[in-house]
Design a protein around this motif. Sequence first.
Motif, PDB file in Angstrom:
ATOM      1  N   GLN A  24      10.159  -9.240 -11.721  1.00  0.00           N
ATOM      2  CA  GLN A  24      11.599  -9.003 -11.789  1.00  0.00           C
ATOM      3  C   GLN A  24      11.963  -7.638 -11.225  1.00  0.00           C
ATOM      4  OE1 GLN A  24      13.222  -7.915 -15.666  1.00  0.00           O
ATOM      5  NE2 GLN A  24      14.906  -9.367 -15.390  1.00  0.00           N
ATOM      6  N   CYS A  25      11.159  -6.628 -11.568  1.00  0.00           N
ATOM      7  CA  CYS A  25      11.448  -5.263 -11.157  1.00  0.00           C
ATOM      8  C   CYS A  25      10.145  -4.514 -10.906  1.00  0.00           C
ATOM      9  CB  CYS A  25      12.265  -4.545 -12.241  1.00  0.00           C
ATOM     10  SG  CYS A  25      12.750  -2.858 -11.819  1.00  0.00           S
ATOM     11  N   TYR A  26      10.096  -3.804  -9.794  1.00  0.00           N
ATOM     12  CA  TYR A  26       8.954  -2.956  -9.458  1.00  0.00           C
ATOM     13  C   TYR A  26       9.384  -1.494  -9.582  1.00  0.00           C
ATOM     14  CZ  TYR A  26       7.262  -7.270  -7.258  1.00  0.00           C
ATOM     15  OH  TYR A  26       6.877  -8.564  -7.016  1.00  0.00           O
ATOM     16  N   SER A  27       8.425  -0.635  -9.879  1.00  0.00           N
ATOM     17  CA  SER A  27       8.737   0.790  -9.961  1.00  0.00           C
ATOM     18  C   SER A  27       7.638   1.595  -9.289  1.00  0.00           C
ATOM     19  CB  SER A  27       8.899   1.233 -11.423  1.00  0.00           C
ATOM     20  OG  SER A  27       7.668   1.157 -12.112  1.00  0.00           O
ATOM     21  N   GLN A  28       7.984   2.800  -8.881  1.00  0.00           N
ATOM     22  CA  GLN A  28       7.029   3.663  -8.203  1.00  0.00           C
ATOM     23  C   GLN A  28       7.384   5.117  -8.477  1.00  0.00           C
ATOM     24  OE1 GLN A  28       4.288   3.857  -6.776  1.00  0.00           O
ATOM     25  NE2 GLN A  28       4.266   5.406  -5.182  1.00  0.00           N
ATOM     26  N   VAL A  29       6.398   5.887  -8.950  1.00  0.00           N
ATOM     27  CA  VAL A  29       6.549   7.333  -9.060  1.00  0.00           C
ATOM     28  C   VAL A  29       6.155   7.915  -7.707  1.00  0.00           C
ATOM     29  CG1 VAL A  29       5.787   9.426 -10.224  1.00  0.00           C
ATOM     30  CG2 VAL A  29       6.062   7.304 -11.529  1.00  0.00           C
ATOM     31  N   CYS A  30       7.148   8.339  -6.939  1.00  0.00           N
ATOM     32  CA  CYS A  30       6.888   8.865  -5.593  1.00  0.00           C
ATOM     33  C   CYS A  30       6.341  10.287  -5.648  1.00  0.00           C
ATOM     34  CB  CYS A  30       8.169   8.840  -4.765  1.00  0.00           C
ATOM     35  SG  CYS A  30       8.988   7.235  -4.673  1.00  0.00           S
ATOM     36  N   ALA A  31       6.880  11.103  -6.544  1.00  0.00           N
ATOM     37  CA  ALA A  31       6.432  12.494  -6.697  1.00  0.00           C
ATOM     38  C   ALA A  31       6.625  12.889  -8.152  1.00  0.00           C
ATOM     39  CB  ALA A  31       7.214  13.426  -5.782  1.00  0.00           C
ATOM     40  N   SER A  83       1.988   3.656  -8.601  1.00  0.00           N
ATOM     41  CA  SER A  83       1.917   3.832 -10.050  1.00  0.00           C
ATOM     42  C   SER A  83       1.878   2.503 -10.799  1.00  0.00           C
ATOM     43  CB  SER A  83       3.103   4.675 -10.531  1.00  0.00           C
ATOM     44  OG  SER A  83       4.333   4.148 -10.078  1.00  0.00           O
ATOM     45  N   MET A  84       2.363   1.408 -10.194  1.00  0.00           N
ATOM     46  CA  MET A  84       2.312   0.100 -10.852  1.00  0.00           C
ATOM     47  C   MET A  84       0.978  -0.610 -10.657  1.00  0.00           C
ATOM     48  SD  MET A  84       5.921  -1.963 -10.733  1.00  0.00           S
ATOM     49  CE  MET A  84       5.179  -3.391 -11.502  1.00  0.00           C
ATOM     50  N   GLY A  85       0.142  -0.094  -9.772  1.00  0.00           N
ATOM     51  CA  GLY A  85      -1.174  -0.679  -9.586  1.00  0.00           C
ATOM     52  C   GLY A  85      -1.131  -2.080  -9.005  1.00  0.00           C
ATOM     53  N   PHE A  86      -2.038  -2.954  -9.480  1.00  0.00           N
ATOM     54  CA  PHE A  86      -2.174  -4.276  -8.859  1.00  0.00           C
ATOM     55  C   PHE A  86      -0.955  -5.164  -9.070  1.00  0.00           C
ATOM     56  CE2 PHE A  86      -2.701  -7.236 -12.335  1.00  0.00           C
ATOM     57  CZ  PHE A  86      -3.234  -6.501 -13.374  1.00  0.00           C
ATOM     58  N   TYR A  87      -0.046  -4.789  -9.979  1.00  0.00           N
ATOM     59  CA  TYR A  87       1.190  -5.564 -10.125  1.00  0.00           C
ATOM     60  C   TYR A  87       1.998  -5.568  -8.829  1.00  0.00           C
ATOM     61  CZ  TYR A  87       0.356  -5.707 -15.165  1.00  0.00           C
ATOM     62  OH  TYR A  87      -0.190  -5.925 -16.408  1.00  0.00           O
ATOM     63  N   ASN A  88       1.782  -4.566  -7.969  1.00  0.00           N
ATOM     64  CA  ASN A  88       2.472  -4.548  -6.678  1.00  0.00           C
ATOM     65  C   ASN A  88       2.080  -5.728  -5.795  1.00  0.00           C
ATOM     66  OD1 ASN A  88       4.255  -2.180  -6.465  1.00  0.00           O
ATOM     67  ND2 ASN A  88       2.391  -0.997  -6.837  1.00  0.00           N
ATOM     68  N   ARG A 135       0.810  -1.212   0.000  1.00  0.00           N
ATOM     69  CA  ARG A 135       0.000   0.000   0.000  1.00  0.00           C
ATOM     70  C   ARG A 135       0.850   1.272   0.000  1.00  0.00           C
ATOM     71  NH1 ARG A 135      -3.062   1.706  -1.702  1.00  0.00           N
ATOM     72  NH2 ARG A 135      -4.249   2.939  -0.219  1.00  0.00           N
ATOM     73  N   ASN A 136       2.101   1.167   0.414  1.00  0.00           N
ATOM     74  CA  ASN A 136       2.990   2.328   0.440  1.00  0.00           C
ATOM     75  C   ASN A 136       4.297   1.977  -0.271  1.00  0.00           C
ATOM     76  OD1 ASN A 136       4.351   4.672   0.914  1.00  0.00           O
ATOM     77  ND2 ASN A 136       4.330   4.528   3.144  1.00  0.00           N
ATOM     78  N   PRO A 137       4.283   1.957  -1.607  1.00  0.00           N
ATOM     79  CA  PRO A 137       5.469   1.525  -2.355  1.00  0.00           C
ATOM     80  C   PRO A 137       6.685   2.423  -2.164  1.00  0.00           C
ATOM     81  CG  PRO A 137       3.503   1.509  -3.747  1.00  0.00           C
ATOM     82  CD  PRO A 137       3.139   2.233  -2.492  1.00  0.00           C
ATOM     83  N   ASP A 138       6.506   3.649  -1.637  1.00  0.00           N
ATOM     84  CA  ASP A 138       7.641   4.561  -1.456  1.00  0.00           C
ATOM     85  C   ASP A 138       8.685   4.010  -0.484  1.00  0.00           C
ATOM     86  OD1 ASP A 138       6.079   6.199  -3.016  1.00  0.00           O
ATOM     87  OD2 ASP A 138       5.974   7.852  -1.583  1.00  0.00           O
TER      88      ASP A 138
END
Length: 329
Positions: free
Chosen positions: A140-147, A129-134, A6-9
């Motif tokens: 292999q790789c996760y990403s997150q737009v924090c700001a 930003s990755m949605g349900f893929y989290n 819920r908090n990917p940051d």
Amino acid sequence: MFKLTRNPDIYHGRNKDYNFFEGWYFKIVHPHRNITYCFIPGIFLSNKKECSHSFIQVLNGYESNFKYLTFKRSDFKASSSKFDVSVENNHFSLNRINININEQEIKIMGNLEFNNIIKWPDTLINPGSMGFYNYLSFMQCYSQVCAIDGYIKGSLDINGENIDFTGGKVYIEKNWGKAFPYSYIWVQGNSFNSSHGAVTASIGHVPMPFTSFTGFLIGINANNKFYKFTTINKSKISIKFDDESIILEAHKKDCILKLRGIYEEKNFMNLFAPREDKMVPIARETLQGRLEVILYDKKSNEIILNDSCNCAGIEFSGNYKELMMDNNY
């Protein structure tokens, strides 16, 4: 686990000992001069314990100068409850950074505060930003737009020159997992000439059990409204390459995005990223790109955003020109 999803940051590697990396990307742009810096703090946990380390990558966009600074694994610290990480005497969070670097002929000291932060809107079903893929544990790789956007207050002393970044722009994102995608494209800008806009776009190869696909996420903040073009919301995308430029078009039910990213090959730097249990220079990035962006509303037949942006980030890796062969609309 649910808190991390819920908090990917925040930091995801607390129970990891090997085959893991995590890094945060802080890009700062001066309000009036073409001065752009990027700081990437992170940690790399190798299958070989002696190769594990923390790091800070420093990008000087104006001079296309790059340094990879390594530190002991124990120099990395991270909060378990909020976005708050440090590497040795350098501190990074969503609202501020404190830089104390003095090595490899780089001396950068100072504090910057970030305000009016604009985050990627999310939901319980589609966090970050990755949605349900989290929610999937095998990526292999996760990403997150924090700001996607924010303003800076404060200054840095860079090699003896005091540079006031007050009024400039900040962008923050992160990646974590086992390795970087084998091929990807990344474009970002939030220093537009005549409007308060921000855009970020990532397109990459996504391996899955028994198959793979090209995934993408594009976010645009324009006129205080957020627009998403993503694999999840079934947007369509097309990418072409011209002489030192990338042309991206994205369509969904109510909007059309047209983006041209212009760059010079001589300005690219080779950043380090995890691949096959090593940190290797596989990511080519420039911070001297220029974006031309048009966002069009199909329903009202009106242009939402038509502007250009300097000091844009453009990054390529792997066989990036082949990513969209089977995904054009």
